[in-house]
Design an enzyme around this catalytic site. Structure first.
Site, short mmCIF file in Angstrom:
data_model
loop_
_atom_site.label_atom_id
_atom_site.label_comp_id
_atom_site.label_asym_id
_atom_site.label_seq_id
_atom_site.Cartn_x
_atom_site.Cartn_y
_atom_site.Cartn_z
N ARG A 27 0.84 -1.14 0.02
CA ARG A 27 0.11 0.02 0.02
C ARG A 27 0.86 1.31 0.03
NH1 ARG A 27 -4.83 -2.45 2.29
NH2 ARG A 27 -6.56 -0.90 2.96
N ARG B 137 -22.22 -3.17 2.02
CA ARG B 137 -21.33 -3.99 2.40
C ARG B 137 -21.92 -4.37 3.80
NH1 ARG B 137 -15.08 -4.17 2.14
NH2 ARG B 137 -15.03 -2.52 3.93
P1 AMP Z 1 -8.33 -3.34 4.30
O1 AMP Z 1 -9.04 -4.43 4.76
O2 AMP Z 1 -7.54 -3.75 3.15
O3 AMP Z 1 -9.38 -2.30 3.90
O4 AMP Z 1 -7.45 -2.78 5.41
C1 AMP Z 1 -8.01 -2.14 6.70
C2 AMP Z 1 -7.09 -1.41 7.34
O5 AMP Z 1 -5.98 -2.22 7.57
C3 AMP Z 1 -6.45 -0.25 6.55
O6 AMP Z 1 -7.06 0.83 6.64
C4 AMP Z 1 -5.07 -0.15 7.32
O7 AMP Z 1 -5.25 0.56 8.49
C5 AMP Z 1 -4.86 -1.53 7.59
N1 AMP Z 1 -3.82 -1.93 6.52
C6 AMP Z 1 -4.36 -3.12 5.75
N2 AMP Z 1 -3.33 -3.35 4.87
C7 AMP Z 1 -2.37 -2.57 4.98
C8 AMP Z 1 -1.14 -2.34 4.31
N3 AMP Z 1 -0.40 -2.85 3.49
N4 AMP Z 1 -0.30 -1.19 4.92
C9 AMP Z 1 -0.67 -0.60 5.94
N5 AMP Z 1 -2.08 -0.76 6.62
C10 AMP Z 1 -2.93 -1.85 6.20
#
Ligand code: AMP
Length: 190
Positions: free
Chosen positions: A89, A128
Site C-alpha cells: 500500500r 457491504r
Molecule cells: P483493508 O481490509 O485492506 O481495507 O485494510 C483495513 C485497514 O488495515 C487499513 O485501513 C489499514 O489501517 C490496515 N492495513 C491493511 N493493509 C495495510 C497495508 N498494506 N499497509 C498499512 N496498513 C494496512
C-alpha cells in the site's frame, strides 16, 4: 507459481474478486487488513498495537506490515501462489515485496488495478454493511474518507511504479462482478 497484487481503493471489490480467483486458480488470498483484524480479535500484542491506527483509517507502519507478509508467504499453503489483497500500500512496502520475492525466488506475475470512482465507493461500503452485517469500525463514512485519502496519497504512487515494470493491468471495477471476473480471467489467461 502465480503471484498477483490487487490494487484499488477501499470498497473496489478486491476482496470479492480475490476469493473468486483463489478458488479458480488454487491460490492463497492474503489480506493484510484481515490479518490485522484477526490479531485484534485475538487480543494479541500486535492487535493492540495496530487497532487505534486502523480505527482512525490510517495505515499501519511499513515495518509491521512487511513483517506479517514476510512470515505468511513462506507457509506451505502459498506454494501455488498468492493474491495480495491490500498489500503493498506504499512504495516502501512495494520495494520490500520486491526484496522478499528476490530472496525467496518468487516472481510477481501481474498487478490488477480495480478502478472505481470515489463517489461510488461510499455507497458500496454502506451496502457491504447492510448485506453482510459485518460492520467494521473503519467503515464509518468519515473514516472511509480518510482511507480514501490514504489510498490517493500513499497507494496511488504504486500505479506508475508497477506500470514501469510492465506489470499493471487496469480493470473497470464499476462493471458487474462477473464481468470484472471475466476480465481478470482473460488477463490471467484462464
Ligand atoms: P483493508 O481490509 O485492506 O481495507 O485494510 C483495513 C485497514 O488495515 C487499513 O485501513 C489499514 O489501517 C490496515 N492495513 C491493511 N493493509 C495495510 C497495508 N498494506 N499497509 C498499512 N496498513 C494496512
Amino acid at each position: 507459481m502465480l503471484n498477483i497484487v490487487f490494487l484499488g481503493p477501499p470498497g473496489a471489490g478486491k476482496g470479492t474478486q480475490s476469493k473468486i480467483i483463489e478458488d479458480a486458480f488454487g491460490l492463497k488470498q492474503l489480506s493484510t487488513g484481515a490479518m490485522f483484524r484477526a490479531e485484534i480479535a485475538a487480543g494479541t500484542p500486535l492487535g493492540l498495537q495496530v487497532k487505534s491506527v486502523m480505527d482512525a483509517g490510517s495505515l499501519v507502519s511499513d515495518d509491521i506490515t512487511d513483517d506479517i507478509i514476510r512470515r505468511r508467504i513462506t507457509q506451505p499453503d502459498c506454494k501455488n501462489g498468492v493474491i495480495l489483497d491490500g498489500f503493498p500500500r506504499t512504495i516502501p512496502q512495494a520495494e520490500a515485496l520486491d526484496e522478499m520475492f528476490a530472496e525467496f525466488g518468487f516472481k510477481l506475475y501481474a498487478v490488477l488495478q480495480l478502478v472505481v470512482d470515489d463517489a461510488i465507493l461510499l455507497g458500496r461500503i454502506q451496502e457491504r454493511d447492510a448485506q453482510s452485517g459485518e460492520r467494521r469500525p473503519d467503515d464509518d463514512p468519515e473514516i472511509l474518507k480518510k482511507r480514501l485519502a490514504a489510498y490517493h496519497s500513499q497507494t496511488a504512487p504504486l500505479l506508475p511504479f508497477y506500470k514501469a515494470k510492465g506489470l499493471l493491468h487496469k480493470i473497470d471495477g464499476m462493471m458487474p462482478v462477473d464481468q470484472v471476473t471475466a476480465e481478470i480471467f482473460r488477463i490471467l489467461k484462464k
